[in-house]
Design a protein around this motif. Sequence first.
Motif, PDB file in Angstrom:
ATOM      1  N   GLN A 208       0.806  -1.588  -0.086  1.00 30.04           N
ATOM      2  CA  GLN A 208       0.447   0.002   0.390  1.00 30.04           C
ATOM      3  C   GLN A 208       1.171   1.509  -0.144  1.00 30.04           C
ATOM      4  N   ASN A 209       2.082   0.918   0.671  1.00 29.31           N
ATOM      5  CA  ASN A 209       3.246   2.309   0.732  1.00 29.31           C
ATOM      6  C   ASN A 209       4.113   2.564  -0.150  1.00 29.31           C
ATOM      7  N   LEU A 210       3.864   1.516  -1.573  1.00 22.53           N
ATOM      8  CA  LEU A 210       5.373   1.518  -2.335  1.00 22.53           C
ATOM      9  C   LEU A 210       5.702   2.536  -3.191  1.00 22.53           C
ATOM     10  N   PRO A 211       6.839   2.882  -2.584  1.00 22.11           N
ATOM     11  CA  PRO A 211       8.080   4.342  -3.234  1.00 22.11           C
ATOM     12  C   PRO A 211       7.950   4.204  -4.491  1.00 22.11           C
ATOM     13  N   THR A 212       8.476   5.377  -5.904  1.00 24.90           N
ATOM     14  CA  THR A 212       9.196   5.165  -6.536  1.00 24.90           C
ATOM     15  C   THR A 212      10.935   5.175  -6.420  1.00 24.90           C
ATOM     16  N   SER A 213      11.222   4.279  -6.526  1.00 33.52           N
ATOM     17  CA  SER A 213      12.536   4.210  -7.064  1.00 33.52           C
ATOM     18  C   SER A 213      13.389   4.901  -7.396  1.00 33.52           C
ATOM     19  N   PRO A 214      14.401   5.430  -7.428  1.00 37.73           N
ATOM     20  CA  PRO A 214      15.156   6.304  -7.717  1.00 37.73           C
ATOM     21  C   PRO A 214      15.821   5.525  -8.734  1.00 37.73           C
ATOM     22  N   PRO A 215      16.860   5.785  -9.910  1.00 37.20           N
ATOM     23  CA  PRO A 215      17.691   4.848 -11.551  1.00 37.20           C
ATOM     24  C   PRO A 215      18.120   3.758 -10.499  1.00 37.20           C
ATOM     25  N   ALA A 216      18.098   3.014 -11.079  1.00 37.18           N
ATOM     26  CA  ALA A 216      18.160   1.524 -10.803  1.00 37.18           C
ATOM     27  C   ALA A 216      20.432   1.174 -10.731  1.00 37.18           C
ATOM     28  N   THR A 217      20.346   0.903  -9.697  1.00 32.01           N
ATOM     29  CA  THR A 217      21.777   1.145  -9.545  1.00 32.01           C
ATOM     30  C   THR A 217      22.213  -0.641  -9.194  1.00 32.01           C
ATOM     31  N   VAL A 218      23.941  -1.204  -9.122  1.00 33.84           N
ATOM     32  CA  VAL A 218      24.052  -2.296  -8.570  1.00 33.84           C
ATOM     33  C   VAL A 218      23.916  -2.427  -7.413  1.00 33.84           C
ATOM     34  N   VAL A 219      22.860  -3.294  -6.799  1.00 35.96           N
ATOM     35  CA  VAL A 219      22.417  -3.509  -5.394  1.00 35.96           C
ATOM     36  C   VAL A 219      23.746  -4.963  -4.739  1.00 35.96           C
ATOM     37  N   HIS A 220      24.077  -4.907  -3.879  1.00 32.35           N
ATOM     38  CA  HIS A 220      24.900  -5.194  -3.517  1.00 32.35           C
ATOM     39  C   HIS A 220      24.098  -6.737  -2.609  1.00 32.35           C
ATOM     40  N   GLY A 221      22.760  -6.750  -1.971  1.00 31.40           N
ATOM     41  CA  GLY A 221      22.125  -7.115  -1.336  1.00 31.40           C
ATOM     42  C   GLY A 221      21.666  -7.829   0.132  1.00 31.40           C
ATOM     43  N   ASP A 222      23.742  -7.780   0.741  1.00 26.60           N
ATOM     44  CA  ASP A 222      23.757  -8.128   1.843  1.00 26.60           C
ATOM     45  C   ASP A 222      24.761  -7.267   2.031  1.00 26.60           C
ATOM     46  N   TYR A 223      24.559  -5.985   2.061  1.00 23.76           N
ATOM     47  CA  TYR A 223      25.754  -4.535   2.792  1.00 23.76           C
ATOM     48  C   TYR A 223      24.716  -4.384   3.954  1.00 23.76           C
ATOM     49  N   ARG A 224      26.102  -5.219   5.015  1.00 24.96           N
ATOM     50  CA  ARG A 224      26.820  -4.545   6.257  1.00 24.96           C
ATOM     51  C   ARG A 224      28.485  -4.961   6.564  1.00 24.96           C
ATOM     52  N   LEU A 225      28.488  -4.204   8.143  1.00 25.23           N
ATOM     53  CA  LEU A 225      29.274  -4.884   8.486  1.00 25.23           C
ATOM     54  C   LEU A 225      30.098  -6.265   8.530  1.00 25.23           C
ATOM     55  N   GLY A 226      29.227  -6.578   9.205  1.00 27.81           N
ATOM     56  CA  GLY A 226      29.723  -8.245   8.797  1.00 27.81           C
ATOM     57  C   GLY A 226      30.946  -8.953   7.231  1.00 27.81           C
ATOM     58  N   ASN A 227      30.053  -7.828   6.493  1.00 29.76           N
ATOM     59  CA  ASN A 227      31.089  -8.762   5.114  1.00 29.76           C
ATOM     60  C   ASN A 227      31.221  -6.934   4.016  1.00 29.76           C
ATOM     61  N   VAL A 228      32.803  -7.219   5.222  1.00 32.24           N
ATOM     62  CA  VAL A 228      33.254  -6.409   4.451  1.00 32.24           C
ATOM     63  C   VAL A 228      34.784  -6.273   5.443  1.00 32.24           C
TER      64      VAL A 228
END
Length: 359
Positions: A208-228
Amino acid sequence: MPHEIAPDDVVRTHAEGEGNDRPPLLVIEPLLSFLDEHGLGAGEPTISPIGDGHSNATYLFERGGARFVLRRPPRPPIPPSANDMLREARVLRGLEGRARVPRVLAVNDDASVIGAPFYVMELVEGFVVTTAMPAVLDTPEERRRTAHDLIDAMVEVHGVDWRAAGLEGFGKPDGYLERQLRRFLGLWDHNKTREIPAVEVVGAWLKQNLPTSPPATVVHGDYRLGNVLLEPAAPARIAAILDWEMSTIGDPLADLGYFCTLYVERDDPSLGKFELSKVTRGEGWPTRAELVARYEERSGRSMSDIRWYRTLALWKSIVFMEGNFKRASAGMSDDPYLKSFGDGVVGLAERAEALTRGE
């Protein structure tokens, strides 16, 4: 052989692994031939596992003076579209020189070598941080610098021209959020082991609250401190971003929402087994609001819908974890960690529902 891992993880030949309920993760003789063909060391290797082993299997190889890392999927059964090593290797090669990623040294798409596709990448020296900072970086100033560079490295990834990086067709840039909702609503119907009304409520709120996305980019999908990986010396800096198995082309704010969901502040309620980086509760770590503001300033993207993206990330995690719990409970995984997710899923669902109300 001079390996340092469980005996049933390694066999000399495929024949030695036949009839085993736990197929080997590494088959040494054909693997050594592959490494020889690509000039990756010489002789018998010393092999050490890296990471917690709950997803892809990652090994450090030391061989004839060469040191490198091998990544392969876990033992079957593997969920559809998950643990795709060829896809992960492709995005790493596309991002080489454009973002902070390890260099891919060789890729194998022939499952007959060790039983699954795999790739080999350079070893990047550094620290993986979850519960404590390394002594050399354990000051409020360096903790703050680490958090800031986590945001800056994310902005770099989202700034890559993915078409120029050869990632055309890697993902579908349009309709990313709509597909995410459809996919995870379907996954919930498939994964759920019991009725959890909060999951349904959150899914409806997201639609019901779907936003409008900005232009697409590469998305990591699991970006967090433990994955760097952090550089092994001060000043604190992200040396490399790891674990790209969930990457695609899509809405960059999905990465930021996920990052914020797993980034805990000092006074946050516990996430239980899902709290993967408790270290950020310590002195010196910025608030989520500060980091969101830094991302907004450095990326130029509006943060007006960040609560929606945080809710999406938490809801997706719930669906994933319920699926892992279902597989483990049905005996489809031998990982006891996954069997412990039952009560935690319910607690996270209640947290996600509260987030929809701005709590």
